[in-house]
Design a protein around this motif. Structure first.
Motif, mmCIF file in Angstrom:
data_model
loop_
_atom_site.group_PDB
_atom_site.id
_atom_site.type_symbol
_atom_site.label_atom_id
_atom_site.label_comp_id
_atom_site.label_asym_id
_atom_site.label_seq_id
_atom_site.Cartn_x
_atom_site.Cartn_y
_atom_site.Cartn_z
ATOM 1 N N TRP A 152 18.417 3.241 15.555
ATOM 2 C CA TRP A 152 18.356 4.349 14.604
ATOM 3 C C TRP A 152 17.609 3.887 13.356
ATOM 4 N N LEU A 153 16.606 4.642 12.945
ATOM 5 C CA LEU A 153 15.823 4.328 11.748
ATOM 6 C C LEU A 153 16.175 5.297 10.628
ATOM 7 N N ALA A 154 16.501 4.753 9.458
ATOM 8 C CA ALA A 154 16.719 5.600 8.289
ATOM 9 C C ALA A 154 15.354 6.049 7.767
ATOM 10 N N CYS A 155 15.157 7.340 7.695
ATOM 11 C CA CYS A 155 13.858 7.897 7.285
ATOM 12 C C CYS A 155 14.047 9.110 6.379
ATOM 13 N N GLU A 156 12.959 9.462 5.700
ATOM 14 C CA GLU A 156 12.917 10.699 4.930
ATOM 15 C C GLU A 156 11.886 11.629 5.546
ATOM 16 N N ILE A 157 12.259 12.872 5.717
ATOM 17 C CA ILE A 157 11.305 13.883 6.169
ATOM 18 C C ILE A 157 10.514 14.333 4.945
ATOM 19 N N VAL A 158 9.227 14.034 4.924
ATOM 20 C CA VAL A 158 8.404 14.292 3.742
ATOM 21 C C VAL A 158 7.855 15.706 3.742
ATOM 22 N N ASN A 159 7.299 16.103 4.883
ATOM 23 C CA ASN A 159 6.594 17.385 4.928
ATOM 24 C C ASN A 159 6.613 17.962 6.326
ATOM 25 N N GLU A 160 6.602 19.269 6.410
ATOM 26 C CA GLU A 160 6.499 19.942 7.693
ATOM 27 C C GLU A 160 5.026 20.233 7.969
ATOM 28 N N LEU A 161 4.463 19.561 8.960
ATOM 29 C CA LEU A 161 3.036 19.715 9.271
ATOM 30 C C LEU A 161 2.787 20.961 10.104
ATOM 31 N N SER A 162 3.643 21.192 11.053
ATOM 32 C CA SER A 162 3.575 22.379 11.911
ATOM 33 C C SER A 162 4.948 22.538 12.551
ATOM 34 N N LYS A 163 5.098 23.468 13.437
ATOM 35 C CA LYS A 163 6.389 23.684 14.074
ATOM 36 C C LYS A 163 6.817 22.429 14.837
ATOM 37 N N ASP A 164 8.000 21.904 14.485
ATOM 38 C CA ASP A 164 8.565 20.710 15.122
ATOM 39 C C ASP A 164 7.661 19.486 15.017
ATOM 40 N N GLU A 165 6.933 19.379 13.902
ATOM 41 C CA GLU A 165 6.110 18.191 13.634
ATOM 42 C C GLU A 165 6.188 17.887 12.135
ATOM 43 N N TYR A 166 6.638 16.659 11.816
ATOM 44 C CA TYR A 166 6.917 16.331 10.417
ATOM 45 C C TYR A 166 6.362 14.958 10.071
ATOM 46 N N SER A 167 5.850 14.839 8.853
ATOM 47 C CA SER A 167 5.476 13.515 8.350
ATOM 48 C C SER A 167 6.729 12.853 7.780
ATOM 49 N N ASP A 213 14.408 2.510 6.003
ATOM 50 C CA ASP A 213 15.327 1.528 6.572
ATOM 51 C C ASP A 213 14.973 0.126 6.097
ATOM 52 N N GLU A 214 15.951 -0.584 5.505
ATOM 53 C CA GLU A 214 15.696 -1.904 4.926
ATOM 54 C C GLU A 214 15.215 -2.909 5.970
ATOM 55 N N ASP A 215 15.724 -2.810 7.191
ATOM 56 C CA ASP A 215 15.368 -3.763 8.236
ATOM 57 C C ASP A 215 13.955 -3.551 8.758
ATOM 58 N N ALA A 216 13.419 -2.344 8.575
ATOM 59 C CA ALA A 216 12.126 -2.010 9.176
ATOM 60 C C ALA A 216 11.038 -1.715 8.161
ATOM 61 N N ILE A 217 11.404 -1.702 6.892
ATOM 62 C CA ILE A 217 10.461 -1.258 5.875
ATOM 63 C C ILE A 217 9.241 -2.175 5.754
ATOM 64 N N ASN A 218 9.387 -3.453 6.152
ATOM 65 C CA ASN A 218 8.268 -4.395 6.097
ATOM 66 C C ASN A 218 7.600 -4.603 7.449
ATOM 67 N N PHE A 229 27.649 -6.598 7.866
ATOM 68 C CA PHE A 229 27.336 -7.853 8.549
ATOM 69 C C PHE A 229 26.391 -8.703 7.698
ATOM 70 N N ILE A 230 25.359 -8.087 7.152
ATOM 71 C CA ILE A 230 24.402 -8.797 6.304
ATOM 72 C C ILE A 230 25.091 -9.363 5.062
ATOM 73 N N SER A 231 26.089 -8.630 4.552
ATOM 74 C CA SER A 231 26.816 -9.057 3.351
ATOM 75 C C SER A 231 27.963 -10.020 3.683
ATOM 76 N N LYS A 232 28.023 -10.471 4.942
ATOM 77 C CA LYS A 232 29.074 -11.392 5.415
ATOM 78 C C LYS A 232 30.464 -10.787 5.227
ATOM 79 N N LEU A 233 30.565 -9.482 5.574
ATOM 80 C CA LEU A 233 31.843 -8.769 5.562
ATOM 81 C C LEU A 233 32.102 -8.298 6.994
ATOM 82 N N PRO A 234 32.755 -9.118 7.804
ATOM 83 C CA PRO A 234 32.865 -8.815 9.235
ATOM 84 C C PRO A 234 33.858 -7.714 9.587
#
Length: 250
Positions: free
Chosen positions: A19-34, A39-44, A96-101
């Motif tokens: 699962w990726l944390a994302c923001e829906i920026v704009n609606e380009l067309s029907k059922d198509e979004y930029s 997500d911190e793990d994937a941002i780089n 988990f990253i914060s060592k809080l199991p």
């Protein structure tokens, strides 16, 4: 859908990140979004940012993010406004990253294997705190479960059960050892001012705690995730004196 006033924050399924944390920026067309990846793990992840700019599908079916959540996640996930698979995994990953199991979901304690021994979590001070305070007055810990079981046993004089379950390598065997050690600790200190804890009682506690490796020798095997995986369910019964509530056998 009007996305101009505020960006919609959602989780989008992904093969690598689940699962990726994302923001829906704009609606380009029907059922198509930029989209923007937040997500911190994937941002780089440069490849992801290059190839994952558009989401195609209905956003109405996407799970929503929880806004203004603490950086290290929440202690009890029943406090999340949106409780679903994506928010559970996202919260557990932050902890988990914060060592809080440990994390609560109501009366359930979720333990994520930290793959390291966090010594400060299992000190005598920590054991005593969870013995003297309610589980919800302290940060989540499996000691909260063992302390609650002992108090119910003592106050209501009723048998108690603790179920430890999880996949191979999740840390079930280690969790059982931690629970048993805490129950033995509570049993020892609860009556230390009322009676002498004899050497024989100390031997009983030691035998109980050391019995697990013997059980493991009957059926453990190597798996893809664990070199010493239990191949059978284990039932351990601890016996307490009905008068003093001191641990007397197993």
């Amino acid at each position: 859908m009007n996305l101009k006033s505020e960006k919609l924050r959602v989780f989008i399924p992904h093969e690598k990140y689940v699962w990726l944390a994302c923001e829906i920026v704009n609606e380009l067309s029907k059922d198509e979004y930029s989209i923007d990846i937040t997500d911190e793990d994937a941002i780089n992840d440069s490849e992801l940012k290059t190839n994952f700019k558009i989401y195609r599908g209905s956003v109405d079916s996407l799970p929503l993010q929880n806004i203004d959540k603490p950086e290290n996640g929440v202690d009890d996930m029943t406090s999340l406004n949106f409780l679903h698979e994506a928010s559970i995994l996202h919260n557990l990953r932050h902890r988990f990253i914060s060592k809080l199991p440990y994390t609560y979901v109501g009366n359930i304690c979720i333990a994520v294997n930290p793959y390291q021994w966090l010594r400060h979590l299992y000190s005598d001070k920590s054991k005593d705190l969870h013995t003297n305070y309610s589980r919800f007055e302290l940060p989540p810990h499996v000691y909260g479960t063992s302390a609650s079981a002992y108090k119910e046993l003592r106050d209501l004089n009723k048998n108690q059960s603790i179920l430890v379950s999880g996949e191979s390598g999740a840390g079930k065997t280690e969790t059982v050892k931690i629970l048993m050690a805490h129950l033995a600790h509570i049993s020892s200190i609860s009556h230390v001012n009322e009676m002498d804890i004899s050497d024989s009682h100390g031997e009983v506690i030691e035998k109980v705690l050391q019995s697990n490796p013997l059980l493991e020798s009957f059926g453990n095997a190597k798996t893809a995730r664990n070199d010493n995986s239990s191949r059978f369910g284990k039932f351990t019964q601890l016996q307490f004196d009905p008068i003093t509530n001191v641990l007397i056998g197993s």
